[in-house]
Design an enzyme around this catalytic site. Structure first.
Site, PDB file in Angstrom:
ATOM      1  N   CYS A 112       0.997  -1.445  -0.013  1.00  0.00           N
ATOM      2  CA  CYS A 112       0.174  -0.021  -0.101  1.00  0.00           C
ATOM      3  C   CYS A 112       0.994   1.095  -0.108  1.00  0.00           C
ATOM      4  CB  CYS A 112      -0.836  -0.003   1.287  1.00  0.00           C
ATOM      5  SG  CYS A 112      -2.202  -1.299   1.072  1.00  0.00           S
ATOM      6  N   HIS A 251      -3.507   7.166   2.560  1.00  0.00           N
ATOM      7  CA  HIS A 251      -3.976   5.720   2.001  1.00  0.00           C
ATOM      8  C   HIS A 251      -5.366   5.568   2.639  1.00  0.00           C
ATOM      9  CE1 HIS A 251      -4.061   1.722   0.910  1.00  0.00           C
ATOM     10  NE2 HIS A 251      -3.965   1.418   2.162  1.00  0.00           N
ATOM     11  N   ASN A 281     -10.266  -0.412  -0.203  1.00  0.00           N
ATOM     12  CA  ASN A 281      -8.915  -0.059  -0.141  1.00  0.00           C
ATOM     13  C   ASN A 281      -8.352  -0.424  -1.565  1.00  0.00           C
ATOM     14  OD1 ASN A 281      -6.025  -0.434   0.334  1.00  0.00           O
ATOM     15  ND2 ASN A 281      -6.439  -1.174   2.361  1.00  0.00           N
TER      16      ASN A 281
HETATM   17  O1  UT7 Z   1      -3.743  -1.453   3.360  1.00  0.00           O
HETATM   18  C1  UT7 Z   1      -4.091  -2.617   4.268  1.00  0.00           C
HETATM   19  C2  UT7 Z   1      -4.183  -2.012   5.558  1.00  0.00           C
HETATM   20  N1  UT7 Z   1      -4.990  -2.812   6.490  1.00  0.00           N
HETATM   21  C3  UT7 Z   1      -5.914  -2.073   7.217  1.00  0.00           C
HETATM   22  O2  UT7 Z   1      -5.834  -0.937   7.368  1.00  0.00           O
HETATM   23  C4  UT7 Z   1      -6.894  -2.861   8.069  1.00  0.00           C
HETATM   24  C5  UT7 Z   1      -6.767  -2.123   9.429  1.00  0.00           C
HETATM   25  N2  UT7 Z   1      -8.014  -3.118  10.173  1.00  0.00           N
HETATM   26  C6  UT7 Z   1      -9.227  -2.579  10.007  1.00  0.00           C
HETATM   27  O3  UT7 Z   1      -9.472  -1.977   9.368  1.00  0.00           O
HETATM   28  C7  UT7 Z   1     -10.185  -3.131  10.825  1.00  0.00           C
HETATM   29  O4  UT7 Z   1      -9.379  -3.856  12.090  1.00  0.00           O
HETATM   30  C8  UT7 Z   1     -11.282  -4.034  10.221  1.00  0.00           C
HETATM   31  C9  UT7 Z   1     -12.094  -3.446   9.585  1.00  0.00           C
HETATM   32  C10 UT7 Z   1     -10.494  -5.271   9.369  1.00  0.00           C
HETATM   33  C11 UT7 Z   1     -12.034  -4.939  11.227  1.00  0.00           C
HETATM   34  O5  UT7 Z   1     -12.442  -3.881  12.416  1.00  0.00           O
HETATM   35  P1  UT7 Z   1     -12.397  -4.210  13.937  1.00  0.00           P
HETATM   36  O6  UT7 Z   1     -13.341  -3.148  14.615  1.00  0.00           O
HETATM   37  O7  UT7 Z   1     -11.199  -4.279  14.023  1.00  0.00           O
HETATM   38  O8  UT7 Z   1     -13.368  -5.718  13.881  1.00  0.00           O
HETATM   39  P2  UT7 Z   1     -12.497  -6.909  14.801  1.00  0.00           P
HETATM   40  O9  UT7 Z   1     -11.611  -7.660  13.910  1.00  0.00           O
HETATM   41  O10 UT7 Z   1     -12.120  -6.520  16.159  1.00  0.00           O
HETATM   42  O11 UT7 Z   1     -13.939  -7.918  14.743  1.00  0.00           O
HETATM   43  C12 UT7 Z   1     -15.072  -7.444  15.586  1.00  0.00           C
HETATM   44  C13 UT7 Z   1     -16.118  -8.150  15.363  1.00  0.00           C
HETATM   45  C14 UT7 Z   1     -15.627  -9.819  15.557  1.00  0.00           C
HETATM   46  O12 UT7 Z   1     -16.745 -10.494  16.185  1.00  0.00           O
HETATM   47  P3  UT7 Z   1     -16.592 -11.123  17.843  1.00  0.00           P
HETATM   48  O13 UT7 Z   1     -15.357 -11.968  17.642  1.00  0.00           O
HETATM   49  O14 UT7 Z   1     -16.522  -9.886  18.388  1.00  0.00           O
HETATM   50  O15 UT7 Z   1     -17.976 -11.648  17.828  1.00  0.00           O
HETATM   51  C15 UT7 Z   1     -15.813 -10.282  14.085  1.00  0.00           C
HETATM   52  O16 UT7 Z   1     -15.784 -11.617  13.998  1.00  0.00           O
HETATM   53  O17 UT7 Z   1     -16.550  -8.127  14.163  1.00  0.00           O
HETATM   54  C16 UT7 Z   1     -16.669  -9.558  13.542  1.00  0.00           C
HETATM   55  N3  UT7 Z   1     -16.438  -9.368  12.117  1.00  0.00           N
HETATM   56  C17 UT7 Z   1     -17.521  -8.923  11.074  1.00  0.00           C
HETATM   57  N4  UT7 Z   1     -18.816  -8.736  11.292  1.00  0.00           N
HETATM   58  C18 UT7 Z   1     -19.573  -8.387  10.486  1.00  0.00           C
HETATM   59  C19 UT7 Z   1     -15.491  -9.315  11.188  1.00  0.00           C
HETATM   60  N5  UT7 Z   1     -15.617  -8.837   9.967  1.00  0.00           N
HETATM   61  C20 UT7 Z   1     -16.787  -8.745   9.814  1.00  0.00           C
HETATM   62  C21 UT7 Z   1     -17.949  -8.329   9.102  1.00  0.00           C
HETATM   63  N6  UT7 Z   1     -19.194  -8.238   9.266  1.00  0.00           N
HETATM   64  N7  UT7 Z   1     -17.307  -8.134   7.456  1.00  0.00           N
END
Ligand code: UT7
Length: 324
Positions: A112, A251, A281
């Site tokens: 990225c 980004h 992204n």
């Molecule tokens: O250029 C590449 C750079 N990458 C990035 O910038 C990514 C950086 N990270 C992020 O953007 C975030 O971490 C994500 C958007 C990927 C995830 O968001 P988050 O607020 O960190 O969610 P999380 O991973 O802590 O997950 C929270 C909950 C989980 O459920 P439980 O364990 O709390 O029951 C996940 O299983 O949300 C669940 N979850 C979803 N739910 C609905 C994860 N993905 C999804 C989804 N839809 N797509």
């Protein structure tokens, strides 16, 4: 001598994949995706539409905006992690398509951050005397996205952006570039298979190792920290303050990351370019795509002070300050 951006261009594929479409593919919801990422839809390349197809179209628009032809180019740099194939470089394919007969061409791999890295390389070459350099960020992320993994498939999209660099006169141009990496964090975002460590095989494909794996939470925290640090480093290297900045083009990974960075920097959101709601992204394409939109919307004017900043797999982070 400084380098300056003399033209910008971008291109996105026609097909739109909305959050509603994703609701039908994985267990997710439009509300979750919008609240956690700010993304509403993304573009997806057509079958057979490859990285160089997107990159060539963005490059043609950047050349047109610059009032130059392909024959004027001395060097073509393409930032991508989803090139057409391992060999030849996507830059050589774009050279071929453009008819840039005089140019040297190569790809730059910094995920990225690739566009910011490539811009810095281009800037250095303008300083050594090359006149016109095409810098492209182009990605077909949809081919390395696991469309059954809801934690990653909601994030990525396809697209391309390009700029043409030329020599600057007066105070304008790229004031400084700042490149960083920390290979200790290589496993935060990676595609494990398909290279020399785990070559393509039936087992590799069955295990899904051709797809992006990401530690989302950890990446989020490092992203906020590195983006804040690089903004401060970049302004202080130029003896400028946050108040001097007219536009911040980060980004486009996640709106929450960008809002957290803007809060820490006390930077008003009116000065921040956000377009991930429409494109998601797009990795190395995200900054040149956002920059081109900002230029065409007249958010960037002669004399504007513009900062670009990225973070990504590697882990890499990078920024540049530009007096337009
Ligand atoms: O250029 C590449 C750079 N990458 C990035 O910038 C990514 C950086 N990270 C992020 O953007 C975030 O971490 C994500 C958007 C990927 C995830 O968001 P988050 O607020 O960190 O969610 P999380 O991973 O802590 O997950 C929270 C909950 C989980 O459920 P439980 O364990 O709390 O029951 C996940 O299983 O949300 C669940 N979850 C979803 N739910 C609905 C994860 N993905 C999804 C989804 N839809 N797509």
């Amino acid at each position: 001598m400084r380098a300056r951006i003399v033209g910008t261009g971008s291109y996105v594929p026609e097909r739109v994949l909305t959050n509603a479409d994703l609701e039908r593919m994985v267990a997710t919801s439009d509300t979750w995706i919008v609240e956690r990422t700010g993304i509403r839809e993304r573009r997806i390349a057509a079958p057979g539409e490859a990285c160089s197809d997107l990159g060539t179209k963005a490059a043609e628009r950047a050349l047109e905006a610059a009032g130059l032809t392909a024959a004027d180019l001395d060097l073509i740099l393409v930032a991508t992690c989803t090139g057409d194939s391992p060999l030849p470089s996507t830059a050589c394919l774009i050279q071929h398509r453009l008819g840039a007969v005089r140019a040297a061409a190569c790809d730059i791999s910094a995920a990225c951050c690739g566009f910011v890295y490539a811009l810095a390389v281009g800037e250095a070459y303008v300083k050594t005397g090359l006149r016109h350099i095409l810098v492209v960020g182009a990605e077909v992320m949809s081919v390395i996205t696991d469309w059954t993994d809801r934690s990653t498939c909601i994030l990525f999209g396809d697209g391309a952006g390009a700029v043409v660099l030329g020599p600057a006169d007066g105070d304008r141009g790229i004031l400084s570039s700042h490149l960083h990496s920390d290979g200790n964090l290589w496993d935060l975002i990676c595609v494990p298979g398909g290279g020399s460590r785990i070559p393509p095989s039936d087992k590799m494909l069955a295990d899904g190792l051709q797809y992006i794996k990401m530690k989302g939470n950890e990446t989020f925290k490092v992203a906020v920290k590195t983006l804040e640090e690089s903004a401060r480093e970049t302004l202080s290297a130029n003896h400028l303050s946050m108040d001097d900045l007219d536009l911040y083009v980060p980004h486009q990974a996640n709106a929450r990351i960008i809002k957290a960075v803007a809060d820490r920097l006390e930077l008003p959101m009116e000065k921040v370019v956000l377009n991930m709601d429409r494109y998601g992204n797009t990795s190395a394409a995200s900054i040149p795509l956002a920059l081109d939109e900002a230029v065409r919307a007249a958010r960037v004017k002669d004399g504007s002070l513009v900062m670009i900043a990225a973070f990504g797999s590697g882990l890499t982070w990078a920024s540049a300050l530009i007096r337009w």
